[in-house]
Design a protein around this motif. Sequence first.
Motif, PDB file in Angstrom:
ATOM      1  N   ALA A 161       0.840  -1.214   0.000  1.00  0.00           N
ATOM      2  CA  ALA A 161       0.000   0.000   0.000  1.00  0.00           C
ATOM      3  C   ALA A 161       0.870   1.258   0.000  1.00  0.00           C
ATOM      4  CB  ALA A 161      -0.946  -0.019   1.200  1.00  0.00           C
ATOM      5  N   HIS A 162       2.000   1.219   0.727  1.00  0.00           N
ATOM      6  CA  HIS A 162       2.917   2.374   0.704  1.00  0.00           C
ATOM      7  C   HIS A 162       3.493   2.567  -0.702  1.00  0.00           C
ATOM      8  CE1 HIS A 162       3.423   4.092   4.764  1.00  0.00           C
ATOM      9  NE2 HIS A 162       3.074   2.895   5.202  1.00  0.00           N
ATOM     10  N   VAL A 163       3.848   1.452  -1.342  1.00  0.00           N
ATOM     11  CA  VAL A 163       4.393   1.544  -2.709  1.00  0.00           C
ATOM     12  C   VAL A 163       3.350   2.164  -3.642  1.00  0.00           C
ATOM     13  CG1 VAL A 163       5.100   0.173  -4.719  1.00  0.00           C
ATOM     14  CG2 VAL A 163       6.077  -0.319  -2.454  1.00  0.00           C
ATOM     15  N   ALA A 164       2.097   1.684  -3.539  1.00  0.00           N
ATOM     16  CA  ALA A 164       1.037   2.215  -4.400  1.00  0.00           C
ATOM     17  C   ALA A 164       0.837   3.709  -4.164  1.00  0.00           C
ATOM     18  CB  ALA A 164      -0.267   1.456  -4.142  1.00  0.00           C
ATOM     19  N   LEU A 165       0.957   4.124  -2.895  1.00  0.00           N
ATOM     20  CA  LEU A 165       0.783   5.550  -2.600  1.00  0.00           C
ATOM     21  C   LEU A 165       1.942   6.374  -3.157  1.00  0.00           C
ATOM     22  CD1 LEU A 165      -0.761   7.855  -1.376  1.00  0.00           C
ATOM     23  CD2 LEU A 165       0.208   7.281   0.864  1.00  0.00           C
ATOM     24  N   MET A 166       3.158   5.847  -3.039  1.00  0.00           N
ATOM     25  CA  MET A 166       4.297   6.569  -3.629  1.00  0.00           C
ATOM     26  C   MET A 166       4.070   6.783  -5.132  1.00  0.00           C
ATOM     27  SD  MET A 166       7.663   4.825  -1.942  1.00  0.00           S
ATOM     28  CE  MET A 166       8.112   5.081  -0.225  1.00  0.00           C
ATOM     29  N   GLN A 167       3.524   5.751  -5.775  1.00  0.00           N
ATOM     30  CA  GLN A 167       3.309   5.853  -7.219  1.00  0.00           C
ATOM     31  C   GLN A 167       2.152   6.776  -7.567  1.00  0.00           C
ATOM     32  OE1 GLN A 167       3.024   1.536  -7.698  1.00  0.00           O
ATOM     33  NE2 GLN A 167       4.799   1.585  -9.070  1.00  0.00           N
ATOM     34  N   GLY A 168       1.173   6.880  -6.656  1.00  0.00           N
ATOM     35  CA  GLY A 168      -0.038   7.632  -6.992  1.00  0.00           C
ATOM     36  C   GLY A 168      -0.186   8.968  -6.310  1.00  0.00           C
ATOM     37  N   VAL A 169       0.742   9.316  -5.429  1.00  0.00           N
ATOM     38  CA  VAL A 169       0.516  10.484  -4.568  1.00  0.00           C
ATOM     39  C   VAL A 169       0.440  11.792  -5.360  1.00  0.00           C
ATOM     40  CG1 VAL A 169       2.955  10.937  -4.039  1.00  0.00           C
ATOM     41  CG2 VAL A 169       1.170  11.517  -2.364  1.00  0.00           C
ATOM     42  N   ARG A 170       1.138  11.825  -6.496  1.00  0.00           N
ATOM     43  CA  ARG A 170       1.130  13.096  -7.232  1.00  0.00           C
ATOM     44  C   ARG A 170      -0.222  13.358  -7.907  1.00  0.00           C
ATOM     45  NH1 ARG A 170       6.529  13.883 -10.407  1.00  0.00           N
ATOM     46  NH2 ARG A 170       6.450  11.623 -10.591  1.00  0.00           N
ATOM     47  N   GLY A 171      -1.089  12.346  -7.907  1.00  0.00           N
ATOM     48  CA  GLY A 171      -2.465  12.560  -8.369  1.00  0.00           C
ATOM     49  C   GLY A 171      -3.423  12.886  -7.233  1.00  0.00           C
ATOM     50  N   CYS A 172      -2.910  12.973  -6.015  1.00  0.00           N
ATOM     51  CA  CYS A 172      -3.775  13.235  -4.858  1.00  0.00           C
ATOM     52  C   CYS A 172      -3.791  14.728  -4.545  1.00  0.00           C
ATOM     53  CB  CYS A 172      -3.284  12.478  -3.628  1.00  0.00           C
ATOM     54  SG  CYS A 172      -3.390  10.681  -3.791  1.00  0.00           S
ATOM     55  N   ALA A 173      -4.997  15.278  -4.359  1.00  0.00           N
ATOM     56  CA  ALA A 173      -5.118  16.718  -4.100  1.00  0.00           C
ATOM     57  C   ALA A 173      -4.955  17.050  -2.619  1.00  0.00           C
ATOM     58  CB  ALA A 173      -6.473  17.221  -4.600  1.00  0.00           C
ATOM     59  N   THR A 174      -5.241  16.103  -1.750  1.00  0.00           N
ATOM     60  CA  THR A 174      -5.193  16.385  -0.314  1.00  0.00           C
ATOM     61  C   THR A 174      -4.579  15.203   0.437  1.00  0.00           C
ATOM     62  OG1 THR A 174      -7.352  15.372   0.083  1.00  0.00           O
ATOM     63  CG2 THR A 174      -7.339  17.738  -0.407  1.00  0.00           C
ATOM     64  N   GLU A 175      -4.229  15.485   1.708  1.00  0.00           N
ATOM     65  CA  GLU A 175      -3.750  14.410   2.579  1.00  0.00           C
ATOM     66  C   GLU A 175      -4.808  13.316   2.687  1.00  0.00           C
ATOM     67  OE1 GLU A 175      -1.131  17.319   5.583  1.00  0.00           O
ATOM     68  OE2 GLU A 175      -3.215  16.815   6.039  1.00  0.00           O
ATOM     69  N   ARG A 176      -6.065  13.725   2.755  1.00  0.00           N
ATOM     70  CA  ARG A 176      -7.168  12.759   2.883  1.00  0.00           C
ATOM     71  C   ARG A 176      -7.224  11.815   1.677  1.00  0.00           C
ATOM     72  NH1 ARG A 176      -8.917  12.009   7.214  1.00  0.00           N
ATOM     73  NH2 ARG A 176     -10.358  13.676   7.718  1.00  0.00           N
ATOM     74  N   GLU A 177      -7.002  12.396   0.508  1.00  0.00           N
ATOM     75  CA  GLU A 177      -7.037  11.570  -0.704  1.00  0.00           C
ATOM     76  C   GLU A 177      -5.874  10.568  -0.690  1.00  0.00           C
ATOM     77  OE1 GLU A 177      -7.645  13.962  -4.262  1.00  0.00           O
ATOM     78  OE2 GLU A 177      -7.326  12.186  -5.501  1.00  0.00           O
ATOM     79  N   ALA A 178      -4.735  11.011  -0.181  1.00  0.00           N
ATOM     80  CA  ALA A 178      -3.590  10.090  -0.059  1.00  0.00           C
ATOM     81  C   ALA A 178      -3.912   8.975   0.933  1.00  0.00           C
ATOM     82  CB  ALA A 178      -2.350  10.864   0.385  1.00  0.00           C
ATOM     83  N   GLN A 179      -4.551   9.335   2.038  1.00  0.00           N
ATOM     84  CA  GLN A 179      -4.978   8.333   3.024  1.00  0.00           C
ATOM     85  C   GLN A 179      -5.937   7.334   2.372  1.00  0.00           C
ATOM     86  OE1 GLN A 179      -6.920   9.951   6.517  1.00  0.00           O
ATOM     87  NE2 GLN A 179      -7.640   7.943   7.188  1.00  0.00           N
ATOM     88  N   ALA A 180      -6.865   7.856   1.574  1.00  0.00           N
ATOM     89  CA  ALA A 180      -7.857   6.995   0.924  1.00  0.00           C
ATOM     90  C   ALA A 180      -7.172   5.998  -0.013  1.00  0.00           C
ATOM     91  CB  ALA A 180      -8.873   7.845   0.155  1.00  0.00           C
ATOM     92  N   LEU A 181      -6.163   6.474  -0.730  1.00  0.00           N
ATOM     93  CA  LEU A 181      -5.450   5.588  -1.654  1.00  0.00           C
ATOM     94  C   LEU A 181      -4.734   4.478  -0.881  1.00  0.00           C
ATOM     95  CD1 LEU A 181      -4.477   4.783  -4.417  1.00  0.00           C
ATOM     96  CD2 LEU A 181      -2.806   6.640  -4.367  1.00  0.00           C
ATOM     97  N   PHE A 182      -4.141   4.842   0.250  1.00  0.00           N
ATOM     98  CA  PHE A 182      -3.465   3.839   1.082  1.00  0.00           C
ATOM     99  C   PHE A 182      -4.470   2.793   1.565  1.00  0.00           C
ATOM    100  CE2 PHE A 182      -1.907   1.924   4.923  1.00  0.00           C
ATOM    101  CZ  PHE A 182      -0.582   1.656   4.631  1.00  0.00           C
ATOM    102  N   GLU A 183      -5.579   3.265   2.100  1.00  0.00           N
ATOM    103  CA  GLU A 183      -6.565   2.327   2.673  1.00  0.00           C
ATOM    104  C   GLU A 183      -7.221   1.482   1.570  1.00  0.00           C
ATOM    105  OE1 GLU A 183      -9.029   3.339   5.928  1.00  0.00           O
ATOM    106  OE2 GLU A 183      -7.801   5.057   6.536  1.00  0.00           O
ATOM    107  N   TYR A 184      -7.418   2.076   0.407  1.00  0.00           N
ATOM    108  CA  TYR A 184      -7.967   1.335  -0.730  1.00  0.00           C
ATOM    109  C   TYR A 184      -7.078   0.133  -1.052  1.00  0.00           C
ATOM    110  CZ  TYR A 184      -8.741   0.293  -5.691  1.00  0.00           C
ATOM    111  OH  TYR A 184      -8.947  -0.349  -6.885  1.00  0.00           O
ATOM    112  N   GLU A 185      -5.771   0.364  -1.070  1.00  0.00           N
ATOM    113  CA  GLU A 185      -4.846  -0.729  -1.377  1.00  0.00           C
ATOM    114  C   GLU A 185      -4.909  -1.823  -0.312  1.00  0.00           C
ATOM    115  OE1 GLU A 185      -3.852   0.026  -5.029  1.00  0.00           O
ATOM    116  OE2 GLU A 185      -2.791  -1.582  -3.966  1.00  0.00           O
TER     117      GLU A 185
END
Length: 438
Positions: A161-185
């Motif tokens: 999930a951390h790897v997926a967030l590193m790859q996707g974080v630049r598409g996240c507008a907020t900290e919350r969206e980054a959290q959502a991507l982590f939890e989604y994974e």
Amino acid sequence: MIYVPGGRTTTRPWTDTEAVFRQESHFFYLTGVEEPDHHLLLDVERRHATLLIPDYGADHALWSGPPPTCASVQERYAPDAVAVATADTIKRLLDGAQPAQLLVLPGTDLAALPDAWRERARQDESAAAPLLQTAFAEARIIKNAGEQALLRRAGAVSAAAHVALMQGVRGCATEREAQALFEYECFRHDAPIQAYTPIVAAGRAGAVLHYTKNTAPLPRNSDDLLLVDAGAEVSCYAADITRTYPLSGRFTGLYKTTYEIVLETQKAVLAALKPGVAWEAMHTLALQTTAAGLQRAGLVRADVAVDELMAHDIPALFLPHGLGHAIGLDVHDAGGYPKGTPRIDRPSYRYLRMRRDLQAGMAVTVEPGCYFVDAILDAALANPDQARYLVADRVAQFRREVGGVRIEDDVLITDTGYENLTAGVPKEMAEIEALMAQ
Ligand SMILES: [Mn+2]
């Protein structure tokens, strides 16, 4: 006899809306049961465990499907006996065994016990509770093969999930969206429960150790750092991983300098891990390595011996928390301080969550950091005894930009050293940059 109730179904006040259930850790450790409203009676003398299942009413089939039976529970969890937890059953079991003591942990919900036995448990609680607490602590601090496998899986899922967030974080507008991507994974990997509330802290928020607001916007193309401290659990066993990386995908300037200090510190500690080593000695090593890094970065006077900096608690101004903690069924797991071991009452050691000699089978986090906390730095700069070691201009320069860096992995102590359970997520700067560039 030992009485351990499992976690109970709870609802939001004044409603029938059920809260998300997660089993109580001691009960899970003893039973493996993930469902609510069970109880356990352990007859120590007879070495006999009775698992009590809820008295599922007729409504259960309508709202939740056909209820488990004693036979199906017996087959699944293999206790010595299974019974339905009615008041009569519990009274019959306790009256029949007539234990000399009814041991319970302090704060145990005794509502299910018959009146007379509730009083007995209360009387026994003060004398016997420390004994039971010590038993749980000493058992849980060493992880058996089954527990190790679950920790490995929790580490692998959380690392992915951390790897997926590193790859996707630049598409996240907020900290919350980054959290959502982590939890989604984590959800996607069948790990829907986080071991703790994720910390997703951009920029200066990284200096707030337990920042969980996670609402700030993420600036685009900024070299500012994002600190992500998050981990899922697998069958109640936790992972606890922190990575810190630039939102731009490139480590630069003071951010990079701070990251280098922490990475070097983590590596120094990892290289020294093995059975027999005292955890506070590892914490000392982390502070010493950090001190040398702070000197190289020009934050702390370089013409002073590290020992002198340690004596004045200078590295702890930047690394104000403990090096790590036991991890298992709880993210800050039971058993950090064995009975009779006091905390060390010094600023550099105050927040140490564990004081033990490492043994094979222990699982611990290794999580050094370097932070620029206004409250700590202001107090130090106002204290001549500490201020004289700090390079004020340089400190001011860093704290304008950098919040904090933490790098955290979970390791299992082995006979010869350690196994990194969370090695699946990179921490070398070049590796992170390569991942974020994909
Ligand atoms: Mn941790």
